[in-house]
Design a protein around this motif. Structure first.
Motif, short mmCIF file in Angstrom:
data_model
loop_
_atom_site.label_atom_id
_atom_site.label_comp_id
_atom_site.label_asym_id
_atom_site.label_seq_id
_atom_site.Cartn_x
_atom_site.Cartn_y
_atom_site.Cartn_z
N PHE A 106 0.92 -1.26 0.02
CA PHE A 106 -0.03 -0.07 -0.17
C PHE A 106 0.90 1.24 -0.12
O PHE A 106 1.70 1.37 0.66
N ARG A 107 0.64 2.05 -0.95
CA ARG A 107 1.34 3.38 -0.95
C ARG A 107 0.67 4.28 -0.62
O ARG A 107 -0.81 4.46 -0.59
N THR A 108 0.86 5.25 0.63
CA THR A 108 0.24 6.32 1.20
C THR A 108 -0.01 7.37 0.18
O THR A 108 0.57 7.09 -0.87
N LEU A 109 -0.93 8.14 0.72
CA LEU A 109 -1.59 9.10 -0.34
C LEU A 109 -0.54 9.95 -1.22
O LEU A 109 0.60 10.47 -0.46
N ASP A 110 -0.62 9.83 -2.44
CA ASP A 110 0.30 10.42 -3.39
C ASP A 110 -0.45 11.50 -3.85
O ASP A 110 -0.84 11.48 -5.29
N ILE A 111 -0.83 12.53 -3.36
CA ILE A 111 -1.85 13.84 -3.92
C ILE A 111 -0.86 14.74 -4.23
O ILE A 111 0.04 15.14 -3.52
N TRP A 126 4.13 20.76 -3.51
CA TRP A 126 3.53 19.94 -2.14
C TRP A 126 2.92 18.69 -2.40
O TRP A 126 1.75 18.63 -2.72
N ARG A 127 3.71 17.84 -2.63
CA ARG A 127 3.07 16.39 -2.92
C ARG A 127 3.69 15.22 -2.06
O ARG A 127 4.64 15.49 -1.52
N GLY A 128 2.75 14.12 -2.24
CA GLY A 128 3.42 12.93 -1.55
C GLY A 128 3.68 13.16 -0.01
O GLY A 128 2.97 13.79 0.80
N ILE A 157 10.00 2.54 0.75
CA ILE A 157 10.01 3.86 0.12
C ILE A 157 9.86 3.76 -1.27
O ILE A 157 10.28 2.62 -1.78
N MET A 158 9.43 4.69 -2.21
CA MET A 158 9.50 4.88 -3.40
C MET A 158 10.67 5.61 -3.68
O MET A 158 11.10 6.61 -3.00
N ILE A 159 11.59 5.27 -4.71
CA ILE A 159 12.60 5.95 -5.13
C ILE A 159 12.36 6.56 -6.33
O ILE A 159 12.18 6.11 -7.43
N GLU A 160 11.87 7.82 -6.32
CA GLU A 160 11.43 8.62 -7.44
C GLU A 160 12.07 10.01 -7.38
O GLU A 160 11.76 10.97 -8.37
N VAL A 161 12.95 10.31 -6.69
CA VAL A 161 13.63 11.75 -6.73
C VAL A 161 15.07 11.44 -6.47
O VAL A 161 15.49 10.65 -5.93
N ASN A 219 8.36 6.50 -13.44
CA ASN A 219 7.67 7.40 -13.96
C ASN A 219 8.19 9.05 -13.41
O ASN A 219 8.59 9.86 -14.32
N ASP A 220 8.17 8.87 -12.06
CA ASP A 220 8.73 10.16 -11.69
C ASP A 220 10.21 10.52 -11.77
O ASP A 220 10.63 11.47 -12.24
N LEU A 221 10.96 9.50 -11.31
CA LEU A 221 12.15 9.32 -11.53
C LEU A 221 12.85 9.96 -12.62
O LEU A 221 13.82 10.67 -12.99
N ASP A 254 8.99 16.90 -18.02
CA ASP A 254 7.77 16.65 -17.52
C ASP A 254 6.93 15.52 -18.17
O ASP A 254 6.68 15.42 -19.38
N ARG A 255 6.64 14.49 -17.03
CA ARG A 255 6.17 13.22 -17.83
C ARG A 255 4.71 13.35 -18.47
O ARG A 255 4.27 12.62 -19.16
N GLY A 256 4.07 14.57 -18.56
CA GLY A 256 2.80 14.77 -18.88
C GLY A 256 2.83 15.65 -20.30
O GLY A 256 1.87 16.01 -20.69
MG MG Z 1 5.39 8.59 -8.64
#
Ligand code: MG
Ligand code: PEP
Length: 764
Positions: free
Chosen positions: A520-525, A546-548, A617-621, A643-645, A653-655
């Protein structure tokens, strides 16, 4: 209060003048005679009543050019001989932009295109309005005068209303050539390109998410009766908007609160209502008045410099559409869920929220086409989770499609074929059959573990985010859920889910997984994932904002509630919790302390606990890549969010398709970074997985295994293809090949790796 652009000082048009024109138009249309003679009479009448020396009608041809169809004042010999290319001259510009053009001295305008055969050199002032029908531009109606002057607002309005009535009459009276453009665009096929957000191929029939309303009754003899109809409809509209705002059920409706606030502002706007009433007084029906004012306000708002108003155009159009539906259909409301869907529905929407999509009967949903791009990530994630092929940013698709039209959506290339030809259908049917054969083959592998030719076990897990995704766990043969994006539950909810509701959902997921591990990943808003009910400050760079876990550590109540819900849900089971967007080891320490405190609280209260809690942990930074020796010892596991890394690694920008395709995930530099993660994991004894989209693409997965990964988490549909690839590969040889290709450098190892795969006979 903000003042809407239609709340300007306004002089109502002289109703009698307009009423006379409308009446005369009707009479002319009803008179016997051929189409051309009727058009000739129409231009003569309009010129006379508007005191113009010239009045002309240009109609659109199949190729988008405009043909002079009738004129009073210009040389008659130019009729059917003068053509303006698409966008050419002021007439072309008026048609292209669908806005009025009012020029006191047309000939000095840079866009003016002089046609000697028309003899128009003596006319200076020029007014053109689009002949619009249900959003389609059929042509352009112009008036001209010798004396340079700007036409008054009143003149513009009269001509616009005349053009609107003319449009309807032209089409219904079947004047030859009049509906050529519409018929043509409705008959021929189109290929429209967008951006793929969910892979696959879908063949089906169009369902308009919000059907277009075609106003057929335009003029009325009793303005009082029409005003009454309008008032009743506006009251109903206001009640609906208030109800939507008050019910707290915003997410189900799929609209964000500020959009609804804008709706409410428009619905209560006196300027808007006054204009509607004036249009009725000029002889229009209530629905024609709504369309008329909608056309005009759209043009007015699009001219505004302030982007706020330009963005509000869509809100106003939605509101006008709602009002039109109330006026033209007895039982207007109807949500997607109530719609009669064909068994192979391809939903076509101007824009759509995740909740709207979930409203559709999934067993009948094949594809999704969204006209507007941007900000659609959550719909994309839901579409992928539901296995619905989806393409976004498909410009002007709605105007080319009618409900029921055959449509093919190619989610691999981003192409949408509207009314495809026989050959295209044939080619795609072959592709679909081929895919179905492949799927059958993948299904036969479901129970088989993914082991390479040299005996390396690769764990293939799936990504999920909604309890409904659980069915894919069994169907795909995934060994567990490597990433459960808890924010999806928050995104489709009406309000912030309370702790007990969260516990229920997590428990349902744990039970549904029948003992398979779930992370389960905690809220990534934050970033592109927004909660409609949560106000957030606008940020210049939301992806860097301000995210994750940043939000989790600032709003500890949020994180605490979520962790507590997970701990409760996992009573008697193993719990794996992972935090997103970690940038430095201190964040890990802080989050872990919060988790430990929650475990302590449960223990003190004597509430049942999980058998084991693992923290990851996510490694994405990218900063974390240089702190692995400090970070990894603090956790039980880690998962790379490629995706983020990738977007932070290349500052791309991924989007944003303009830059996201500029760099390749198989770039030697990126693979070197990924390799450093698996090496650190091995060195420190911490299991490291990868759960970004690339894990689901066979060639990329081959590179990842070559870079040392042994656990990959992906969309359920990717498990079959990746497993097929794994069964045919040799891990040690791949590691050697990848290392060699990385050392070689260059933009990407893609071609080299594909050549290696081909030489090894690996199915990609
Ligand atoms: Mg991500
Ligand atoms: C990622 O960033 O790779 C990831 C898996 O998380 P998300 O796509 O939800 O940001």
């Amino acid at each position: 209060m903000i003042k809407a652009p239609f709340q300007d000082e306004h002089v109502p048009p002289t109703e009698p003048g307009l009423r006379i024109i409308l009446r005369r138009l009707r009479e002319i249309i009803e008179e016997p005679g051929d189409g051309q003679s009727r058009l000739d009479k129409i231009v003569r009448q309009i010129a006379g009543l508007m005191v113009a020396e010239v009045c002309s009608i240009y109609l659109k041809r199949q190729d988008g050019s405009l043909e002079l169809f009738a004129t009073e004042g210009l040389n008659v010999t130019a009729v059917h001989r003068t053509f303006m290319k698409r966008g050419e001259g002021l007439v072309g510009r008026c048609a292209e932009m669908a806005v009025p053009i009012n020029e006191p001295d047309a000939q000095s305008h840079p866009a003016f295109s002089y046609r000697p055969e028309t003899g128009e050199e003596i006319y200076h002032s020029f007014l053109a309005v689009p002949i619009l029908r249900s959003g389609d531009v059929l042509g352009v109606l112009t008036v001209q005068n010798k004396t340079p002057r700007e036409y008054s607002d009143e003149d513009v309005e009269i001509l616009q209303t005349t053009a609107m009535v003319l449009a309807e009459q032209l089409v219904s009276a079947g004047i030859p050539g009049a509906n050529m453009a519409i018929e043509f665009s409705r008959r021929v096929g189109h290929v429209v390109r967008g951006q793929s957000i969910s892979d696959g191929i879908a063949l089906g029939h169009a369902v308009l998410h919000q059907p277009r309303v075609v106003v057929t009754r335009l003029t009325a003899d009793d303005p009082n009766a029409e005003s009454l109809r309008l008032e009743t409809a506006i009251t109903e509209l206001k009640a609906t908007v208030d109800e939507m705002l008050g019910s707290g059920d915003l997410a189900r409706e799929g609209e964000h609160k500020d959009i609804l606030e804008a709706y409410r502002m428009f619905a209560n706007d006196r300027g808007w209502q006054r204009r509607l009433k004036e249009a009725i007084q000029s002889g229009l029906t209530a629905e024609a008045a709504v369309e008329r004012v909608q056309n005009e306000t759209r043009a007015r708002m699009l001219r505004q410099r302030d982007p706020y108003w330009r963005d509000r155009v869509r809100d106003l159009e939605d509101l006008s559409d709602r009002l039109l539906r109330i006026l033209t259909t007895p039982n207007a409301g109807g949500s997607a869920a109530d719609k009669q869907l064909p068994h192979d529905a391809i939903v076509i929407a101007r824009n759509m929220g995740a909740a709207d999509l979930l409203d559709y009967d999934r067993t009948r949903l094949r594809g999704l086409v969204i006209e507007e791009g941007g900000g659609q990530s959550h719909v994309a994630i839901v579409a992928r989770a539901l296995g619905v092929v989806a393409v976004t940013d498909v410009r002007r698709v709605i105007e080319r499609i009618d409900a029921g039209d055959p449509v093919i959506v190619d989610g691999n290339t981003g192409e949408v074929f509207v009314r495809p030809t026989g050959d295209v259908i044939q080619a795609y049917s072959d592709k679909v059959r081929f895919r179905a054969r492949q799927q059958r083959q993948y299904r036969s592998l479901v129970g088989r573990p993914a082991i390479t030719a040299d005996g390396e076990r690769i764990a293939l897990q799936m990504n999920a985010g909604l309890p409904d995704d659980l069915i894919h766990l069994e169907q795909s043969g995934a060994e567990g859920i490597g990433l459960f994006r808890t924010e999806l539950q928050f995104m489709v909810a009406a309000t912030f889910p309370r702790g007990d509701r969260q516990t229920q959902v997590y428990r349902a997921v744990i039970e549904g997984a029948e003992g398979k591990p779930i992370t389960f990943r905690t809220l990534d808003i934050g970033g592109d994932k927004v909660l409609p009910y949560m106000r957030q400050h606008a940020e210049d760079n939301p992806a860097l904002g301000w995210r994750g876990i940043r939000m989790g550590l600032d709003r500890t109540a949020l994180l605490r509630t979520q962790l507590r819900s997970m701990l409760r849900a996992a009573e008697g089971a193993d719990l794996r919790v992972m935090i997103p967007m970690v940038s430095e080891p201190e964040e890990i320490i802080a989050a872990r302390a919060i988790l430990n405190r929650e475990i302590e609280v449960l223990r003190r209260r004597g509430v049942g606990e999980p058998t084991r809690v693992q923290f990851g942990i996510m490694i994405e930074v990218p900063s974390l890549l240089f702190a692995l020796d400090q970070a990894l010892p603090l956790v039980d596991f880690a998962s790379v969010g490629s995706n983020d890394l990738m977007q932070y690694f290349f500052a791309s920008d991924r989007g944003n398709p303009k830059v996201s395709s500029r760099f390749d995930v198989l770039a030697p530099s990126f693979l070197r970074a990924l390799k450093s993660v698996t090496e650190a994991g091995k060195r420190l004894g911490v299991p490291v997985a990868l759960c970004g989209e690339i894990g689901g693409r066979p060639l990329e997965a081959l590179a990842l295994i070559g870079a040392g990964f042994r656990t990959l988490s992906m969309a359920p549909a990717s498990i079959g293809p990746v497993k097929t690839m794994v069964l045919g590969m040799h891990a040690a040889r791949t590691e050697a090949a990848v290392a060699e290709l990385i050392n070689k450098g260059g933009h990407s190892i893609r071609d080299g790796l594909a050549a290696f795969a081909a030489s090894e006979g690996i199915e990609i």
